[in-house]
Design an enzyme around this catalytic site. Structure first.
Site, short mmCIF file in Angstrom:
data_model
loop_
_atom_site.label_atom_id
_atom_site.label_comp_id
_atom_site.label_asym_id
_atom_site.label_seq_id
_atom_site.Cartn_x
_atom_site.Cartn_y
_atom_site.Cartn_z
N ARG A 66 0.85 -1.19 0.00
CA ARG A 66 0.00 0.00 0.00
C ARG A 66 0.88 1.24 0.00
O ARG A 66 1.96 1.25 0.59
CB ARG A 66 -0.90 0.03 1.24
CG ARG A 66 -2.12 -0.90 1.16
CD ARG A 66 -3.01 -0.77 2.38
NE ARG A 66 -2.30 -1.16 3.59
CZ ARG A 66 -1.75 -0.33 4.45
NH1 ARG A 66 -1.86 0.99 4.30
NH2 ARG A 66 -1.11 -0.78 5.51
N TYR A 194 -1.75 -3.55 -6.70
CA TYR A 194 -1.41 -4.32 -5.50
C TYR A 194 -2.46 -4.26 -4.40
O TYR A 194 -2.88 -3.18 -3.99
CB TYR A 194 -0.08 -3.83 -4.91
CG TYR A 194 0.42 -4.78 -3.86
CD1 TYR A 194 1.15 -5.90 -4.21
CD2 TYR A 194 0.09 -4.60 -2.52
CE1 TYR A 194 1.56 -6.82 -3.26
CE2 TYR A 194 0.49 -5.51 -1.57
CZ TYR A 194 1.22 -6.61 -1.94
OH TYR A 194 1.61 -7.51 -1.00
N LYS A 203 -9.61 -2.51 1.78
CA LYS A 203 -9.35 -1.36 2.63
C LYS A 203 -10.17 -0.13 2.21
O LYS A 203 -10.63 0.64 3.04
CB LYS A 203 -7.85 -1.05 2.65
CG LYS A 203 -7.01 -2.21 3.23
CD LYS A 203 -7.42 -2.51 4.64
CE LYS A 203 -6.95 -3.78 5.26
NZ LYS A 203 -5.58 -4.12 5.40
N HIS A 223 -10.33 -2.44 11.61
CA HIS A 223 -9.21 -3.26 11.11
C HIS A 223 -8.92 -4.34 12.16
O HIS A 223 -7.92 -4.26 12.87
CB HIS A 223 -8.00 -2.35 10.88
CG HIS A 223 -6.87 -2.99 10.13
ND1 HIS A 223 -5.57 -2.55 10.26
CD2 HIS A 223 -6.83 -4.00 9.23
CE1 HIS A 223 -4.79 -3.27 9.46
NE2 HIS A 223 -5.52 -4.15 8.84
N SER A 245 -1.08 -3.24 10.31
CA SER A 245 -0.71 -4.14 9.23
C SER A 245 0.57 -4.90 9.56
O SER A 245 1.54 -4.32 10.06
CB SER A 245 -0.51 -3.33 7.95
OG SER A 245 -1.70 -2.63 7.65
N ALA A 246 0.53 -6.20 9.29
CA ALA A 246 1.68 -7.09 9.54
C ALA A 246 2.09 -7.11 11.01
O ALA A 246 3.28 -7.18 11.34
CB ALA A 246 2.86 -6.76 8.63
N CYS A 247 1.12 -7.04 11.91
CA CYS A 247 1.39 -7.10 13.34
C CYS A 247 0.67 -8.25 14.03
O CYS A 247 0.54 -8.26 15.26
CB CYS A 247 1.07 -5.78 14.01
SG CYS A 247 2.22 -4.48 13.53
N THR A 250 -3.68 -12.18 11.37
CA THR A 250 -3.91 -13.48 10.74
C THR A 250 -3.40 -14.60 11.65
O THR A 250 -4.08 -15.62 11.86
CB THR A 250 -3.20 -13.55 9.38
OG1 THR A 250 -3.72 -12.48 8.57
CG2 THR A 250 -3.44 -14.87 8.69
N ASP A 272 -8.87 -9.90 9.21
CA ASP A 272 -8.39 -8.56 8.86
C ASP A 272 -9.40 -7.44 9.12
O ASP A 272 -9.02 -6.37 9.55
CB ASP A 272 -7.95 -8.52 7.40
CG ASP A 272 -7.07 -7.30 7.08
OD1 ASP A 272 -6.08 -7.08 7.80
OD2 ASP A 272 -7.38 -6.58 6.11
N ARG A 364 2.62 -12.12 -0.25
CA ARG A 364 1.32 -12.50 0.32
C ARG A 364 0.75 -13.75 -0.33
O ARG A 364 1.12 -14.11 -1.45
CB ARG A 364 0.32 -11.35 0.09
CG ARG A 364 0.72 -10.03 0.71
CD ARG A 364 -0.15 -9.67 1.86
NE ARG A 364 0.36 -8.56 2.63
CZ ARG A 364 -0.20 -8.15 3.77
NH1 ARG A 364 -1.27 -8.74 4.23
NH2 ARG A 364 0.32 -7.14 4.44
N ASN A 491 0.43 -17.43 22.51
CA ASN A 491 -0.49 -16.31 22.82
C ASN A 491 -1.80 -16.82 23.41
O ASN A 491 -2.58 -16.05 23.98
CB ASN A 491 -0.74 -15.47 21.56
CG ASN A 491 0.52 -14.74 21.11
OD1 ASN A 491 1.40 -14.45 21.93
ND2 ASN A 491 0.63 -14.47 19.82
#
Ligand code: GTP
Ligand code: SPV
Ligand code: MN
Length: 588
Positions: A66, A194, A203, A223, A245-247, A250, A272, A364, A491
């Site tokens: 993004r 992308y 988004k 989100h 994002s990417a934290c 998923t 997401d 991805r 977790n």
């Protein structure tokens, strides 16, 4: 002519495609598209024995994430976009950006993609129509949304719908814009193929436009992952979690529990995006508007996320991963030794000496949710699932403990509003830079963030039984830069403590600190994990010396919203400062 046909006609008059193809979402159509993309080189066939129905796409090397600096909110008034969004006036958009669509689809097919965000029969679902000149976008939209026939049926019923115009243009970052018009609920995207720039249901619609719809009609677009948390011999609870994002959304949503045999398990609803509505019982009910996962590949393996590995074994589109000589996918952190030779994400030969990753850090997979072995049986429930806990989590090397419980809804909103996280490869720009990312919505809120916090506060009033709010941080690092907490499946230990806090069952303790309620080492399994005492302390301590500059930084961040800042957040800042023995630096 229907309103959709009229609009498609109008777009075609500007973009001038050679052909217009209305997408029905059928298997036959998908196979035809894939065949065309294999022929043109847009897709590369992977090893069909190992990965049936799987393909690799290599995007333009300047178009791999993004682009937040090219993403705009086009409200009439700049203050309606607020200080955290890029703003462009609608008239400037018409003058500067609309001409980029002029003749943009010459020589190409324009696909018309009707789609539903949300379960087909849910009263909370919404319909969109994306026109695009990218068959790759169509193939991804088919996995990520309920696309084609079911959406057409709802459109025939005269339902309101969100139009989105997408063209890859010439893919130049100099002529790339992702624009949102909150007043007429419209999206224009040009110059990128992308992910979040181009799959307009994700988004652009399900967060930026939907957040505005939610503000106007008393619901919320967030989100967030949604998971089902099951304890032994009792009903499950449902947890939503906002992580930038990417934290880790998923991964948390697909978690494999180390206590599976004891009956402690996680099932996925979404990974997401989450739409929240107040149910008749006064709880917040969540649906996942998506039907597939656009997940980060690097770091995914049979240890960290075995359920994702199972999900992507068939019918998956991989973007910007590396490939082995026998046409299997590869990325940094996948199981097994690093191969001697690979083809990297740009199609070049690669060896371990290359000095650069073989897969792009934001590579991805796009995979159907239905292939997730731990998909919840409630993931498509029309009314959604009732949320008992909301987690806010970021990447914080220091200061923020592994988990704490907020003192109530207003304090929880403050915790979300002031959360920070280190940047990742999911957006172009520097990686690892700490920035404020309120509710993980910094790049996704379609209006003034201060009004968005006001909406959160109001929703807490509307819901007679709002969820408890927690902050988590899996990413605390030691003095050598290593993660202190094992994360991933472990977790579950944090989720178990949260379950006990929410339901009042179990024996877990909660220690009061100035920032919130924190568990004991025993409650997060310090003994079983054989965590040394200094690591447990690092995970659970609230260090006043570290929190003093943190709270001052909250003040500086909140101050930029001026008069718009809800009074409740000012008051929360004052109360937190007092609990820490500090003088509040956010005046008025
Ligand atoms: P988006 O799709 O960009 O919104 O990302 P996401 O929030 O779904 O993040 P995801 O779960 O894909 O994780 C991103 C990266 O963080 C991956 O490389 C993971 O391996 C890593 N990660 C996820 N969970 C953990 C964790 O508990 N501990 C550590 N150390 N890393 C994690
Ligand atoms: C994110 O960046 O938060 C994503 C990937 O989920 S994208 O669809 O590209 O936005
Ligand atoms: Mn995301």
């Amino acid at each position: 002519m229907s309103s959709v046909e009229q609009w498609v006609d109008g777009v075609a008059q500007t973009t001038r495609p050679d052909r217009i193809a209305w997408c029905d979402g059928s298997d036959a159509e998908y196979e035809r598209l894939v065949g065309e993309m294999l022929e043109s080189g847009t897709l590369i066939q992977l090893n069909q024995q190992a990965y049936p129905g799987c393909y690799l796409h290599r995007s333009n090397p300047t178009d791999v994430a993004r682009t937040e600096h090219l993403t705009f909110i086009c409200s009439e008034r700049e203050e309606d976009a607020g200080p955290t969004n890029n703003w462009m006036s609608p008239s400037e958009a018409r003058e500067r950006v609309w001409p980029l669509f002029n003749g943009a689809m010459r020589g190409r097919t324009m696909y018309v993609v009707p789609y539903i965000m949300g379960p087909v029969d849910s009263p909370y679902s919404k319909v969109g129509v994306e026109v695009t000149d990218s068959p790759y976008v169509v193939a991804n939209m088919r996995i990520m949304t309920r696309m084609g026939q079911p959406a057409m049926e709802r459109l025939n019923g005269n339902e309101e719908w969100v139009p989105g115009i997408h063209s890859v243009g010439d893919l130049s970052p100099d002529r790339r814009f992702i624009l949102h018009f909150p007043a007429d609920r419209t999206i224009w995207s040009v110059g990128s193929g992308y992910g979040g720039n181009a799959l307009l249901g994700k988004k652009c619609f399900a967060l930026r436009i939907a957040s505005v719809m939610g503000r106007d009609s008393a619901w919320m677009a967030e989100h967030m992952l949604i998971l089902e948390l099951r304890a032994p011999d009792s009903d499950p609870i449902y947890v939503a979690g906002a992580f930038p994002s990417a934290c880790g959304k998923t991964n948390l949503a697909m978690l494999r529990s180390p206590f599976e045999a004891d009956g402690w398990t996680v099932r996925t609803i979404g990974e997401d995006i989450c739409w929240l509505n107040v149910g008749p019982d006064g709880r917040l009910w969540a649906i996942n508007p998506e039907s597939g996962y656009f997940g980060v590949a690097p770091g995914t393996n049979f240890q960290t996320n075995p359920n994702a590995m199972a999900t992507v074994r068939a019918n998956t589109i991989f973007t910007n991963v590396a490939m082995t000589d026998d046409r299997r996918v590869w990325w940094e952190g996948i199981d097994g030794p690093v191969p001697e030779r690979l083809t990297d994400w740009q199609g070049n030969p690669w060896t371990p000496q290359a000095g650069a990753p073989a897969a792009h850090p934001n590579s991805r997979f796009t995979a159907p949710a239905a292939q997730n072995p731990v998909l919840s049986s409630h993931w498509e429930d029309a009314e959604g699932v009732p949320i008992s806990a909301i987690l806010f989590g970021g990447r914080r090397a220091t200061t923020v403990p592994l988990v704490f419980e907020s003192l109530g809804w207003e304090h929880g909103v403050y915790v979300g509003a002031t959360m920070g996280s280190e940047t990742t490869a999911a957006a172009t720009g520097a990686v690892g830079v700490l920035r404020h990312d309120p509710m993980a919505m910094l790049p996704f809120c379609g209006y003034n963030m201060a009004d968005y916090w006001g909406h959160w506060l109001e929703m807490g009033q509307r819901a007679s039984h709002p969820p408890k709010i927690f902050q988590v941080n899996w990413f605390r690092r030691d003095e050598h830069g290593k993660f202190v907490w094992p994360g991933f499946g472990e977790n579950m230990r944090v989720l178990r403590w949260i379950y006990e806090r929410v339901t009042g069952r179990g024996t877990s303790a909660a220690r009061e600190t100035p920032v919130g309620l924190v568990p004991d080492g025993a409650d997060i399994g310090a003994d079983e994990l054989e965590l040394p005492a200094d690591r447990v302390r690092a995970l659970l301590e609230v260090d006043r010396d570290a929190w003093e500059p943190e709270v001052e930084d909250h003040a500086a961040f909140l101050a930029q919203f001026g008069e718009q800042l809800p009074a409740e957040l000012r008051e929360q800042h004052r109360a937190l400062s007092t609990r820490l023995g500090l003088t509040a630096s956010l005046v008025k």
